[in-house]
Design an enzyme around this catalytic site. Structure first.
Site, PDB file in Angstrom:
ATOM      1  N   GLU A 211       0.717  -1.175   0.064  1.00  0.00           N
ATOM      2  CA  GLU A 211       0.120   0.105   0.039  1.00  0.00           C
ATOM      3  C   GLU A 211       0.893   1.368  -0.079  1.00  0.00           C
ATOM      4  O   GLU A 211       0.683   2.042   0.808  1.00  0.00           O
ATOM      5  CB  GLU A 211      -0.996   0.241   1.286  1.00  0.00           C
ATOM      6  CG  GLU A 211      -1.768  -1.175   1.282  1.00  0.00           C
ATOM      7  CD  GLU A 211      -2.793  -1.331   2.510  1.00  0.00           C
ATOM      8  OE1 GLU A 211      -2.653  -0.164   3.293  1.00  0.00           O
ATOM      9  OE2 GLU A 211      -3.741  -2.112   2.431  1.00  0.00           O
TER      10      GLU A 211
ATOM     11  N   GLU B 231      -5.811 -10.933  -1.530  1.00  0.00           N
ATOM     12  CA  GLU B 231      -6.554 -10.957  -0.456  1.00  0.00           C
ATOM     13  C   GLU B 231      -8.181 -10.602  -0.623  1.00  0.00           C
ATOM     14  O   GLU B 231      -8.927  -9.931  -0.218  1.00  0.00           O
ATOM     15  CB  GLU B 231      -6.434  -9.576   0.232  1.00  0.00           C
ATOM     16  CG  GLU B 231      -4.713  -9.611   0.802  1.00  0.00           C
ATOM     17  CD  GLU B 231      -4.500  -8.309   1.469  1.00  0.00           C
ATOM     18  OE1 GLU B 231      -5.177  -7.510   2.049  1.00  0.00           O
ATOM     19  OE2 GLU B 231      -3.373  -7.937   1.655  1.00  0.00           O
TER      20      GLU B 231
HETATM   21  C1  XIL Z   1      -6.379  -6.749   8.103  1.00  0.00           C
HETATM   22  C2  XIL Z   1      -6.823  -8.151   9.048  1.00  0.00           C
HETATM   23  O1  XIL Z   1      -7.439  -8.843   8.252  1.00  0.00           O
HETATM   24  C3  XIL Z   1      -7.410  -7.588  10.545  1.00  0.00           C
HETATM   25  O2  XIL Z   1      -7.293  -8.691  11.421  1.00  0.00           O
HETATM   26  C4  XIL Z   1      -6.336  -6.631  10.874  1.00  0.00           C
HETATM   27  O3  XIL Z   1      -6.951  -5.909  12.460  1.00  0.00           O
HETATM   28  C5  XIL Z   1      -6.078  -5.438  10.053  1.00  0.00           C
HETATM   29  O4  XIL Z   1      -5.501  -5.947   8.789  1.00  0.00           O
HETATM   30  N1  XIL Z   1      -5.009  -4.977   3.656  1.00  0.00           N
HETATM   31  C6  XIL Z   1      -4.115  -5.749   3.938  1.00  0.00           C
HETATM   32  C7  XIL Z   1      -4.122  -6.626   5.358  1.00  0.00           C
HETATM   33  O5  XIL Z   1      -3.064  -5.690   3.485  1.00  0.00           O
HETATM   34  O6  XIL Z   1      -3.207  -7.129   5.968  1.00  0.00           O
HETATM   35  C8  XIL Z   1      -5.518  -6.222   6.109  1.00  0.00           C
HETATM   36  O7  XIL Z   1      -5.531  -7.097   6.997  1.00  0.00           O
HETATM   37  C9  XIL Z   1      -6.558  -5.992   5.304  1.00  0.00           C
HETATM   38  C10 XIL Z   1      -6.227  -4.822   4.287  1.00  0.00           C
END
Ligand code: XIL
Length: 341
Positions: A151, A259
């Site tokens: 990001e 994701e």
């Molecule tokens: C999220 C997790 O799912 C949560 O449990 C945590 O509280 C916050 O992070 N983008 C990403 C992930 O790259 O690491 C994030 O994961 C979701 C958004």
């Protein structure tokens, strides 16, 4: 039919798994082992889980340029992956979020003065080196891909090139090239069989700033691919999503969907069926691209079931709270019969 049967010989097909699942492995093992052949830690490989605050502070001044790390939180996933015989994605090394403020300060305390670029580059290099070495030396070939940078590009909170500046201690200490420096170090210390990724959300809305900022690193061979997080919603236009994917692929990047989840607001029966169709359209388009030669190597869903999802209340995943398959699951397998709707 399950996801391993549907995709196991073609793709890494993964899931993000939080640690407590490994503590109740018997409850989840059938579902996980029949559907996923690689795992990502939902939180346990993020800097806030790995950086050791107490030890870093207690060993000053020798730790000044080299913060201490610990890997206790990674133990359950490593043990399970070795037992089951699956690979891991390492998520993530350099990110503005879930990275503690103390890592960036003079005395390793929150609220301390930020260190200068030269010191922070040493801390970055040592952190990347230590994390990669822990896995490479202890468990060669276990990690098949690393999200080196997560990001880093965002038009709203970015500088004139779209590099994330606001609320980003990496930018504030190292400067606007922090993501490039991270790729340099990861390339220096990663094993030859580990693929290096830049990972981001909303890629469909910003393919050009991602590509322009990564251009030099790509040209210099510092990274292999782009991870498209793919936190989607029923209202997101897949044409736009795949236009971005095609753009990345045409620039020579390997693609991973890293994701995936598809949120549904105010879910009812009909919307959950539409979610099934949405997943199916997405997987149809991914697989047809693969068949025509696009380098898409993995699809990872961000969680196992709706009640474990970070998108609470959005019913975004493949299984419901009782671990029963939803239309989303059959869609994901490309087995959803639209005609029966
Ligand atoms: C999220 C997790 O799912 C949560 O449990 C945590 O509280 C916050 O992070 N983008 C990403 C992930 O790259 O690491 C994030 O994961 C979701 C958004």
């Amino acid at each position: 039919m399950n996801a391993i049967e549907a995709y196991g010989d073609k793709l890494y097909i993964g899931a993000a798994i939080p640690n407590f699942v490994f503590a109740s492995w018997d409850k989840y093992s059938d579902l996980i082992m029949s559907n996923f052949n690689c795992y990502t830690c939902e939180n346990e490989m993020k800097p806030e889980a790995i950086l050791d605050e107490e030890k870093s502070r207690n060993t000053l001044p020798s730790s000044y340029k080299h913060a201490a790390v610990k890997f206790d939180a990674c133990a359950p996933v490593v043990k399970t992956a070795l037992t089951v015989g699956v690979k891991l994605r390492l998520h993530t090394l350099v990110w503005h979020s879930q990275t503690p403020d103390w890592f960036f300060t003079e005395d390793y305390t929150s609220g301390g003065a930020p260190v200068c670029r030269e010191v922070m580059l040493c801390r970055m290099e040592n952190y990347i080196k230590d994390v990669l070495a822990f896995f490479l030396e202890g468990y060669p070939d276990l990690i098949y891909a690393v999200d080196v940078v997560n990001e880093a590009f965002d038009r709203e909170s970015g500088d004139e090139n779209g590099v994330r500046r606001d609320k980003n201690m990496w930018y504030q200490t190292v400067g606007s090239d922090y993501y490039y420096q991270a790729l340099l170090f990861a390339h220096k210390y990663a094993g030859h069989s580990t693929k290096l990724f830049y990972n981001d959300y909303s890629c469909m809305y910003k393919p050009d700033i991602i590509l322009s900022n990564l251009k030099s690193a790509k040209k210099e061979g510092l990274l292999d691919g782009i991870g498209m997080q793919s936190h989607l919603s029923l209202t997101d236009n897949q044409e736009l999503y795949f236009a971005a994917m095609d753009k990345f692929a045409s620039e020579g990047y390997e693609i991973e969907v890293t994701e995936l989840d598809v949120g549904v607001k105010d879910a009812d029966h009909e919307k959950l069926e539409r979610q099934g169709e949405y997943y199916q359209d997405l997987m149809d388009r991914i697989m047809s691209r693969r068949e025509s030669g696009t380098n898409i190597s993995a699809v990872t869903v961000w969680g196992l079931s709706d009640h474990l999802s970070w998108r609470r209340g959005e019913h975004a995943l493949l299984f419901d709270e009782n671990l029963n398959p939803k239309p989303a699951y059959y869609g994901f397998l490309r087995q959803y019969k639209k005609s029966e709707l």
